[in-house]
Motif scaffolding. Structure first.
Motif, PDB file in Angstrom:
ATOM      1  N   ILE A 183       0.840  -1.202   0.000  1.00 13.72           N
ATOM      2  CA  ILE A 183       0.000   0.000   0.000  1.00 13.72           C
ATOM      3  C   ILE A 183       0.871   1.247   0.000  1.00 13.72           C
ATOM      4  CG2 ILE A 183      -1.681   1.341   1.336  1.00 13.72           C
ATOM      5  CD1 ILE A 183      -2.821  -1.392   2.265  1.00 13.72           C
ATOM      6  N   LEU A 184       1.895   1.269   0.849  1.00 19.77           N
ATOM      7  CA  LEU A 184       2.798   2.419   0.887  1.00 19.77           C
ATOM      8  C   LEU A 184       3.457   2.652  -0.463  1.00 19.77           C
ATOM      9  CD1 LEU A 184       4.528   1.906   4.342  1.00 19.77           C
ATOM     10  CD2 LEU A 184       2.798   3.603   3.740  1.00 19.77           C
ATOM     11  N   ILE A 185       3.862   1.592  -1.122  1.00 26.17           N
ATOM     12  CA  ILE A 185       4.497   1.710  -2.432  1.00 26.17           C
ATOM     13  C   ILE A 185       3.518   2.267  -3.455  1.00 26.17           C
ATOM     14  CG2 ILE A 185       5.490   0.374  -4.334  1.00 26.17           C
ATOM     15  CD1 ILE A 185       6.693  -1.474  -2.098  1.00 26.17           C
ATOM     16  N   GLU A 186       2.281   1.805  -3.410  1.00 23.20           N
ATOM     17  CA  GLU A 186       1.285   2.245  -4.387  1.00 23.20           C
ATOM     18  C   GLU A 186       0.873   3.708  -4.198  1.00 23.20           C
ATOM     19  OE1 GLU A 186      -1.977  -0.500  -4.633  1.00 23.20           O
ATOM     20  OE2 GLU A 186      -0.622  -2.185  -5.032  1.00 23.20           O
ATOM     21  N   ILE A 187       0.918   4.219  -2.963  1.00 19.18           N
ATOM     22  CA  ILE A 187       0.500   5.608  -2.729  1.00 19.18           C
ATOM     23  C   ILE A 187       1.676   6.541  -2.431  1.00 19.18           C
ATOM     24  CG2 ILE A 187      -1.808   4.928  -1.986  1.00 19.18           C
ATOM     25  CD1 ILE A 187      -0.883   5.469   0.912  1.00 19.18           C
ATOM     26  N   LYS A 188       2.885   6.088  -2.715  1.00 20.88           N
ATOM     27  CA  LYS A 188       4.085   6.854  -2.368  1.00 20.88           C
ATOM     28  C   LYS A 188       4.081   8.266  -2.943  1.00 20.88           C
ATOM     29  CE  LYS A 188       6.748   4.959  -6.122  1.00 20.88           C
ATOM     30  NZ  LYS A 188       7.584   3.880  -6.514  1.00 20.88           N
ATOM     31  N   GLU A 189       3.588   8.449  -4.153  1.00 21.95           N
ATOM     32  CA  GLU A 189       3.571   9.779  -4.777  1.00 21.95           C
ATOM     33  C   GLU A 189       2.632  10.730  -4.024  1.00 21.95           C
ATOM     34  OE1 GLU A 189       5.430  10.723  -7.388  1.00 21.95           O
ATOM     35  OE2 GLU A 189       6.321   8.768  -7.716  1.00 21.95           O
ATOM     36  N   ILE A 190       1.602  10.191  -3.422  1.00 22.84           N
ATOM     37  CA  ILE A 190       0.613  11.001  -2.712  1.00 22.84           C
ATOM     38  C   ILE A 190       1.092  11.364  -1.304  1.00 22.84           C
ATOM     39  CG2 ILE A 190      -1.749  10.999  -1.776  1.00 22.84           C
ATOM     40  CD1 ILE A 190      -2.416   9.014  -4.095  1.00 22.84           C
ATOM     41  N   ILE A 191       1.733  10.430  -0.623  1.00 21.76           N
ATOM     42  CA  ILE A 191       2.084  10.650   0.782  1.00 21.76           C
ATOM     43  C   ILE A 191       3.486  11.199   1.015  1.00 21.76           C
ATOM     44  CG2 ILE A 191       0.451   8.905   1.588  1.00 21.76           C
ATOM     45  CD1 ILE A 191       2.863   7.039   2.033  1.00 21.76           C
ATOM     46  N   ALA A 192       4.321  11.218  -0.013  1.00 18.77           N
ATOM     47  CA  ALA A 192       5.713  11.650   0.173  1.00 18.77           C
ATOM     48  C   ALA A 192       5.815  13.090   0.681  1.00 18.77           C
ATOM     49  CB  ALA A 192       6.506  11.482  -1.112  1.00 18.77           C
ATOM     50  N   LYS A 193       5.109  14.025   0.082  1.00 19.60           N
ATOM     51  CA  LYS A 193       5.199  15.432   0.489  1.00 19.60           C
ATOM     52  C   LYS A 193       4.655  15.657   1.900  1.00 19.60           C
ATOM     53  CE  LYS A 193       5.917  19.839  -0.071  1.00 19.60           C
ATOM     54  NZ  LYS A 193       7.238  20.399  -0.014  1.00 19.60           N
TER      55      LYS A 193
END
Length: 51
Positions: A23-33
């Motif tokens: 899940i973290l890998i799939e949403i990494k672009e959203i949660i990184a900032k």
């Protein structure tokens, strides 16, 4: 943060946060900032967040 999220291996078991790595890998672009902002805020204050 994005770099470290990108390096996660999908096959490992969840960590103490109980969020599966896939899940973290799939949403990494959203949660990184937001995570970067939260980490920087913690460093600036010299405190870890309560939650």
């Amino acid at each position: 943060v994005l770099h470290h999220l990108s390096k996660l291996k999908k096959t490992k078991s969840p960590g103490p946060g109980v969020i599966h790595r896939r899940i973290l890998i799939e949403i990494k672009e959203i949660i990184a900032k937001p995570l970067s902002v939260k980490y920087q805020h913690s460093l600036d204050r010299g405190q870890l967040p309560d939650t």
